[in-house]
Design a protein around this motif. Structure first.
Motif, PDB file in Angstrom:
ATOM      1  N   TYR A   1       0.976  -0.816   0.044  1.00  0.00           N
ATOM      2  CA  TYR A   1      -0.086   0.132  -0.414  1.00  0.00           C
ATOM      3  C   TYR A   1       0.380   1.529   0.133  1.00  0.00           C
ATOM      4  O   TYR A   1       1.854   1.489   0.263  1.00  0.00           O
ATOM      5  CB  TYR A   1      -1.372  -0.153   1.461  1.00  0.00           C
ATOM      6  CG  TYR A   1      -0.602   0.267   2.270  1.00  0.00           C
ATOM      7  CD1 TYR A   1       0.007   1.078   3.324  1.00  0.00           C
ATOM      8  CD2 TYR A   1       0.549  -0.811   3.313  1.00  0.00           C
ATOM      9  CE1 TYR A   1       0.739   1.362   4.182  1.00  0.00           C
ATOM     10  CE2 TYR A   1       0.845  -0.666   4.493  1.00  0.00           C
ATOM     11  CZ  TYR A   1       1.231   0.396   5.205  1.00  0.00           C
ATOM     12  OH  TYR A   1       1.615   0.664   5.982  1.00  0.00           O
TER      13      TYR A   1
ATOM     14  N   PRO B   1     -13.124   6.756  -2.362  1.00  0.00           N
ATOM     15  CA  PRO B   1     -12.775   5.040  -2.081  1.00  0.00           C
ATOM     16  C   PRO B   1     -13.420   3.879  -2.806  1.00  0.00           C
ATOM     17  O   PRO B   1     -14.919   4.372  -2.920  1.00  0.00           O
ATOM     18  CB  PRO B   1     -13.774   5.124  -0.772  1.00  0.00           C
ATOM     19  CG  PRO B   1     -13.632   6.985  -0.413  1.00  0.00           C
ATOM     20  CD  PRO B   1     -13.243   7.679  -1.361  1.00  0.00           C
ATOM     21  N   GLY B   2     -12.885   3.361  -2.489  1.00  0.00           N
ATOM     22  CA  GLY B   2     -13.256   1.331  -3.532  1.00  0.00           C
ATOM     23  C   GLY B   2     -13.182   1.751  -4.787  1.00  0.00           C
ATOM     24  O   GLY B   2     -13.630   0.750  -5.607  1.00  0.00           O
ATOM     25  N   ASP B   3     -12.419   3.033  -5.033  1.00  0.00           N
ATOM     26  CA  ASP B   3     -12.114   2.682  -7.358  1.00  0.00           C
ATOM     27  C   ASP B   3     -11.263   1.715  -6.995  1.00  0.00           C
ATOM     28  O   ASP B   3     -10.171   1.809  -6.500  1.00  0.00           O
ATOM     29  CB  ASP B   3     -11.642   4.408  -7.216  1.00  0.00           C
ATOM     30  CG  ASP B   3     -13.204   5.489  -7.630  1.00  0.00           C
ATOM     31  OD1 ASP B   3     -14.364   4.204  -7.174  1.00  0.00           O
ATOM     32  OD2 ASP B   3     -13.653   6.162  -7.338  1.00  0.00           O
ATOM     33  N   ARG B   4     -11.251   1.622  -8.500  1.00  0.00           N
ATOM     34  CA  ARG B   4      -9.837   0.896  -8.915  1.00  0.00           C
ATOM     35  C   ARG B   4      -9.260   1.803  -9.725  1.00  0.00           C
ATOM     36  O   ARG B   4      -9.908   2.157 -10.515  1.00  0.00           O
ATOM     37  CB  ARG B   4     -10.273  -0.918  -9.653  1.00  0.00           C
ATOM     38  CG  ARG B   4      -9.138  -1.487  -9.840  1.00  0.00           C
ATOM     39  CD  ARG B   4      -8.262  -1.913  -9.210  1.00  0.00           C
ATOM     40  NE  ARG B   4      -6.845  -2.827  -9.862  1.00  0.00           N
ATOM     41  CZ  ARG B   4      -6.007  -3.380  -9.334  1.00  0.00           C
ATOM     42  NH1 ARG B   4      -5.945  -3.668  -7.295  1.00  0.00           N
ATOM     43  NH2 ARG B   4      -5.550  -4.144  -9.652  1.00  0.00           N
TER      44      ARG B   4
ATOM     45  N   THR C   1      -6.512  -0.359  -4.833  1.00  0.00           N
ATOM     46  CA  THR C   1      -7.974   0.182  -4.491  1.00  0.00           C
ATOM     47  C   THR C   1      -7.727   0.875  -3.633  1.00  0.00           C
ATOM     48  O   THR C   1      -7.027   1.445  -3.025  1.00  0.00           O
ATOM     49  CB  THR C   1      -8.841  -0.279  -3.687  1.00  0.00           C
ATOM     50  OG1 THR C   1      -8.769  -1.883  -4.717  1.00  0.00           O
ATOM     51  CG2 THR C   1     -10.204  -0.650  -3.426  1.00  0.00           C
TER      52      THR C   1
ATOM     53  N   MET D   1      -8.197   3.537  -1.020  1.00  0.00           N
ATOM     54  CA  MET D   1      -9.102   2.740   0.474  1.00  0.00           C
ATOM     55  C   MET D   1      -9.551   4.010   1.065  1.00  0.00           C
ATOM     56  O   MET D   1      -9.999   3.702   2.061  1.00  0.00           O
ATOM     57  CB  MET D   1      -7.662   1.911   1.583  1.00  0.00           C
ATOM     58  CG  MET D   1      -6.797   1.099   0.786  1.00  0.00           C
ATOM     59  SD  MET D   1      -8.332  -0.044   0.399  1.00  0.00           S
ATOM     60  CE  MET D   1      -8.221  -0.792   1.994  1.00  0.00           C
ATOM     61  N   SER D   2      -9.086   5.235   1.313  1.00  0.00           N
ATOM     62  CA  SER D   2      -9.435   6.253   1.684  1.00  0.00           C
ATOM     63  C   SER D   2      -9.275   7.558   0.444  1.00  0.00           C
ATOM     64  O   SER D   2      -7.735   7.714   1.017  1.00  0.00           O
ATOM     65  CB  SER D   2      -9.505   6.070   3.677  1.00  0.00           C
ATOM     66  OG  SER D   2      -7.668   6.313   3.197  1.00  0.00           O
TER      67      SER D   2
ATOM     68  N   LEU E   1      -4.994  -5.481  -2.872  1.00  0.00           N
ATOM     69  CA  LEU E   1      -6.195  -6.149  -2.210  1.00  0.00           C
ATOM     70  C   LEU E   1      -5.756  -7.627  -2.468  1.00  0.00           C
ATOM     71  O   LEU E   1      -6.681  -8.905  -2.227  1.00  0.00           O
ATOM     72  CB  LEU E   1      -6.589  -5.454  -2.055  1.00  0.00           C
ATOM     73  CG  LEU E   1      -7.279  -3.766  -1.288  1.00  0.00           C
ATOM     74  CD1 LEU E   1      -9.361  -4.057  -0.790  1.00  0.00           C
ATOM     75  CD2 LEU E   1      -7.319  -4.199   0.035  1.00  0.00           C
TER      76      LEU E   1
ATOM     77  N   GLY F   1     -11.575 -10.750  -3.010  1.00  0.00           N
ATOM     78  CA  GLY F   1     -11.910  -9.492  -2.646  1.00  0.00           C
ATOM     79  C   GLY F   1     -12.589 -10.329  -1.598  1.00  0.00           C
ATOM     80  O   GLY F   1     -13.413  -9.435  -1.307  1.00  0.00           O
ATOM     81  N   ARG F   2     -12.827 -11.550  -0.469  1.00  0.00           N
ATOM     82  CA  ARG F   2     -13.383 -12.258  -0.064  1.00  0.00           C
ATOM     83  C   ARG F   2     -12.797 -11.096   1.779  1.00  0.00           C
ATOM     84  O   ARG F   2     -13.348 -10.763   2.574  1.00  0.00           O
ATOM     85  CB  ARG F   2     -13.559 -13.015   0.503  1.00  0.00           C
ATOM     86  CG  ARG F   2     -14.123 -14.047  -0.472  1.00  0.00           C
ATOM     87  CD  ARG F   2     -16.095 -13.186  -0.383  1.00  0.00           C
ATOM     88  NE  ARG F   2     -16.186 -13.949   0.835  1.00  0.00           N
ATOM     89  CZ  ARG F   2     -16.919 -15.029   0.984  1.00  0.00           C
ATOM     90  NH1 ARG F   2     -16.674 -15.970   0.200  1.00  0.00           N
ATOM     91  NH2 ARG F   2     -17.790 -15.469   1.551  1.00  0.00           N
TER      92      ARG F   2
ATOM     93  N   LEU G   1     -10.834  -8.650   4.081  1.00  0.00           N
ATOM     94  CA  LEU G   1     -10.588  -7.528   3.809  1.00  0.00           C
ATOM     95  C   LEU G   1      -9.953  -6.560   5.038  1.00  0.00           C
ATOM     96  O   LEU G   1      -9.288  -6.820   5.775  1.00  0.00           O
ATOM     97  CB  LEU G   1     -11.591  -5.988   4.084  1.00  0.00           C
ATOM     98  CG  LEU G   1     -13.120  -6.214   2.757  1.00  0.00           C
ATOM     99  CD1 LEU G   1     -14.106  -5.623   3.179  1.00  0.00           C
ATOM    100  CD2 LEU G   1     -12.271  -5.184   2.099  1.00  0.00           C
TER     101      LEU G   1
END
Length: 373
Positions: A60, A78-81, A192, A194-195, A219, A285-286, A288
């Motif tokens: 990261y 957040p969450g965008d690839r 991804t 994250m924040s 991830l 992706g299960r 986190l």
């Protein structure tokens, strides 16, 4: 008469049979009431060290701003690839564009001056050469020759000084062009978002430290950071198998290999804990970040083995061996056995016992207790 003789014999034989059956059942009942027994069975056995851990991305990066200014636009959430090189955010470039324009103008001016100075240098050298020829023909004075030589040296020095100024101006231009490029914040890696730590319209000050705008993490591979007590950390070896379950999916196992044990411990409430790390694949992706993991480090494993409770084992005179008490009909016999994998409850028997045999699992049973199988 004959029938009368046969009947007493039959009755006597029946009485003997009933007496024998009663004696056998009585002995069996006494044997079962005196001992707690268990049947040797086949099964799987695993010896593990258990610990709690947290999930974190293997790779990261915190993406910050290298220049100051107003955060004009953020292109991701957040969450965008994102892929490496994607545009993440933009800082107002007005000031930096002006600096680059000024640097280019300065550089053009210096280059023009350099062209002039080079022309003067050429003229000075020509005059010096002419004065030298005249001096050799005694057509000019030594003073005129020296003056022409000095003029040529001064012209050369001025050209060198301008070339140095031009090099400096080019370096300034390159730095300001780089700062202008830093107003476009690009993704340094694929992953991804994250924040987000900054907001659109916010003024960023990068003079003292690089302000963090967002975090990107990969991830697809997760690291399990496990805290192992000082009593158990000595049992771990690099490369050993480890697996874990999560609170949200306790039926699924994720497996990996122990990669590293960090040498510096953490002390929590006088408990010394060492961080043990291993990686697991997370292509679906299960998993986190910050999920809690119940971790098991596998010290040994036995499959389809003969298993007895640890309570059935007793010390034997032979080193490395154990003894068990086996129920053989109405008798209790002691056998020496070899033990393999052992946990806190069960032990694998490598030799000396067969599945289906009855062994004494503990001490004498109390009144009314019965053997179990």
């Amino acid at each position: 008469m004959r029938m009368r003789r046969i009947v007493p014999g039959v009755l006597a034989a029946l009485a003997i049979t009933l007496a024998g059956a009663w004696w056998y059942l009585d002995v069996q009942a006494k044997t079962q009431s005196a001992f707690d027994t268990v049947t040797v069975r086949r099964g799987d056995l695993e010896r593990t060290v258990t610990a709690l851990g947290k999930l974190e991305p293997l790779e990261y990066v915190d993406v910050g701003a290298q220049v100051s200014g107003q955060l004009k636009r953020i292109h991701v959430g957040p969450g965008d690839r994102v892929e490496a090189g994607d545009l993440l955010a933009e800082i107002d470039p007005t000031v930096y564009e002006a600096r680059v324009a000024a640097d280019r103008a300065t550089l053009l001016g210096l280059e023009a001056q350099l062209a002039e100075r080079k022309a003067l240098l050429k003229l000075a050298r020509q005059q010096h050469a002419r004065q030298k020829e005249l001096h050799e023909a005694n057509a000019t004075s030594k003073e005129a020759l020296d003056s022409a030589a000095a003029e040529a040296e001064v012209a050369a020095a001025r050209v060198a000084a301008l070339e140095a100024e031009i090099s400096k101006a080019r370096s300034t231009l390159e730095a300001d062009e780089a700062n202008l490029g830093y107003t476009k914040i690009l993704a340094p890696m694929a992953g991804t978002v994250m924040s987000l730590s900054a907001r659109q319209g916010q003024t960023l000050n990068a003079n003292q430290s690089a302000p963090i705008i967002l975090q990107i993490a990969d991830l697809e591979t997760m690291t399990v950071r496990t805290q192992v007590s000082e009593a158990d950390v000595g049992k771990l070896t690099i490369g050993m198998e480890a697996y874990f379950t999560t609170l949200g999916d306790p039926e699924r196992r994720w497996t990996g290999r122990l990669r590293q044990i960090l040498p510096t411990p953490e002390v929590l409430n006088d408990v010394v804990l060492y961080n043990a790390l291993f990686e697991v694949d997370n292509a679906d992706g299960r998993l986190l970040p910050q999920m809690t993991a119940q971790v098991f480090f596998v010290l040994g494993r036995a499959e389809d083995a003969a298993i007895v409770p640890v309570s059935a084992l007793r010390p034997a005179e032979e080193p490395g061996k154990h003894s068990v008490q086996v129920v053989n009909g109405t008798r209790i016999e002691t056998r020496t056995v070899t033990v393999g994998v052992q946990d806190r409850i069960h032990a694998e028997i490598l030799d000396g016992l067969r599945p289906g045999e009855q062994v004494v699992a503990g001490g004498a049973a109390g009144p009314g207790q019965r053997g179990r199988s």
